[in-house]
Structures are given as C-alpha cells and as structure tokens.
Design an enzyme around this catalytic site. Structure first.
Site: not given
Ligand code: PAF
Length: 271
Positions: A33, A145, A149, A183
């Site tokens: 992040h 990663k 998504q 996680r």
């Molecule tokens: O990758 C994540 O942390 C989540 O899937 C996201 C993109 C914040 C959506 O809730």
C-alpha cells in the site's frame, strides 16, 4: 491529512481540487500500500486513500470477520506519508444509493479466484463502481499482486467509458519473496517461512517452464506444495497476461497464477 467519514463533506472538499489520485484499500496497510501511495503522490494531484473492509466481496462470513484490521497502525502510516485525504465510510455511505453505472463483469471473472470465491469479483466491482461515482478520481492505483482484480476493474472502466485511468503498480515483496498482503498479518513465523519456500519453489518452476513447457507437471507441483506445508491448493494456472488466454505452450509474457491455503489463511500471487 483530513479524515472524512461521510461522503457529503468529502465531496464538498474534493470539488475544490483539480483532480484526485485514489488508492482504495481495506486497511491492514503494508509496504504494498505504501508503494501505491508513493506512486500516487508522484502524480501531483491530491491523494485520497479509503479504508473500507467491503463485506460484499467476502464469500465467507468467517473470512470477513478474520480479515486483519489494524486502524491505529494504518493511521500512523498514512499520517507519516502525508496523504491529503482519508475516507473511512460507513456501510450506508457506500451502499445507500443506486449507482448510475451498471457493473460490467468480464467473463474472466469466472476463472482463477472467481471459481473458488463465489461472488467475490461482483463484490469488488460493486464497491469500486460506487467509489468511482462518489470520488470521480482521475487515477486509481492498483497492485499487480491482485492481477485478476486489476484486469476486471480495467474492463469495467473500458466498457462503461468511465474517464478514470487505472495505474498498474508492481507487486511489492517481503525480503523472503512473499508478496505483501494484509493477510500475511495472520501468518505466524513458521507459516511465513512456508509461504517463502513456496514462493521460491514456484519462482524456479516458472523459470524452468519458460524454457521447456513440458516440465509443467501440475500434479507433481501440487504434491510438492503440500509437502512444503500448504494445506490446500485452489489453483495453479499459466495465463498470457496480455489477453488472459490460458497457456498451452511457453510464450514471452505469461504469469503463473496461484492460490493456496496455509491453515486458515488463503494466499494468492502471480509470478
Ligand atoms: O484490493 C483490495 O484491497 C480491495 O479489493 C479493494 C480494491 C479495495 C476493493 O474493496
């Protein structure tokens, strides 16, 4: 750093800016992040980070409950990074309105994690679509990663002709090779070591099958992963990352995608 807990005050504030760089998160912040946020800051717009553990993207109630939450540490990290805005919405802020855009779910959502986590990508796209309508960001920063998504969010944005641009950011790893993930906070030292051994094992497999695809013996690999300490393997699949066609022979740009469990923790990665 200004903190917002409701969208009206947030929208009032960001309407005064000339654009937002958005980093959506579910908290449990880590080096991955931090790297997304640093990239976002380079774009010279105001950086907005959200923390919202989205219940709709968890297919199991227990997984939602056990998802790592560490708000004090998150706040400390974000203050240090000097982000402009932090948005911590309540459920109703996100789900209490009808979005203008319908979610577009590409068929690739049925593969990989989509096969093992029913409704997961519907939940991710639902929340991202809503965030986009609330924030109207110029950019969204997402890590590779979670490649599936990232790909599905891009497809939704493309199909719905949304003006937001997705910035793809590289996977950040711990020194032991394991991809940074919230996680990982649920892993003890020994489990982290297992994850590291699995990463190096698969990293070497990828190198070998790049040269000779016949060496991709999935049953043998799965057995080896169990011997290394994984409790269950969900999938191990190679995809051409340009078009997400499943691979039959080695090609230049393919990644090995995998998901497995160490006790109650499910980990995903791609190399
Ligand atoms: O990758 C994540 O942390 C989540 O899937 C996201 C993109 C914040 C959506 O809730």
């Amino acid at each position: 750093m200004k903190i917002f807990k409701d969208k009206q005050t947030l929208q009032k504030e960001i309407s005064k800016t000339n654009g937002i760089s958005f980093v959506p998160t579910m908290g449990g912040l880590h080096k991955g992040h931090i790297s997304l946020i640093k990239q976002s800051k380079r774009f010279k717009l105001k950086t907005l980070v959200s923390i919202f553990v989205n219940p709709k993207q968890f297919n199991k109630e227990r997984d939602f409950r056990n998802y790592p939450r560490n708000p004090k540490n998150d706040l400390k990290i974000l203050k240090k990074l000097k982000i402009n805005y932090l948005y911590i919405p309540k459920y109703k802020d996100i789900y209490g309105f009808k979005p203008k855009q319908k979610v577009f779910l590409d068929k690739f959502s049925k593969r990989l994690c989509g096969r093992y986590r029913k409704g997961h990508f519907e939940g991710v796209l639902n929340v991202v679509n809503r965030f986009i309508e609330i924030i109207k960001p110029k950019y969204i920063f997402l890590g590779k990663k979670d490649y599936q998504q990232l790909y599905l969010i891009k497809k939704h944005i493309e199909r719905r002709k949304i003006k937001t641009k997705i910035i793809e950011c590289k996977t950040i790893r711990e020194i032991n090779g394991v991809a940074c993930s919230s996680r990982n906070l649920n892993l003890n030292k020994n489990q982290m070591k297992i994850a590291s051994n699995i990463y190096y094992y698969l990293y070497n497999i990828k190198k070998k099958i790049k040269k000779n695809y016949n060496l991709f013996n999935i049953n043998k690999i799965k057995k080896d992963l169990i011997d290394l300490g994984a409790n269950k393997i969900d999938y191990l699949e190679n995809y051409n990352i340009k078009n997400f066609k499943k691979l039959k022979k080695a090609s230049k740009k393919f990644n090995l995608f995998f998901a497995y469990h160490i006790k109650n923790t499910r980990l995903i990665d791609n190399i």
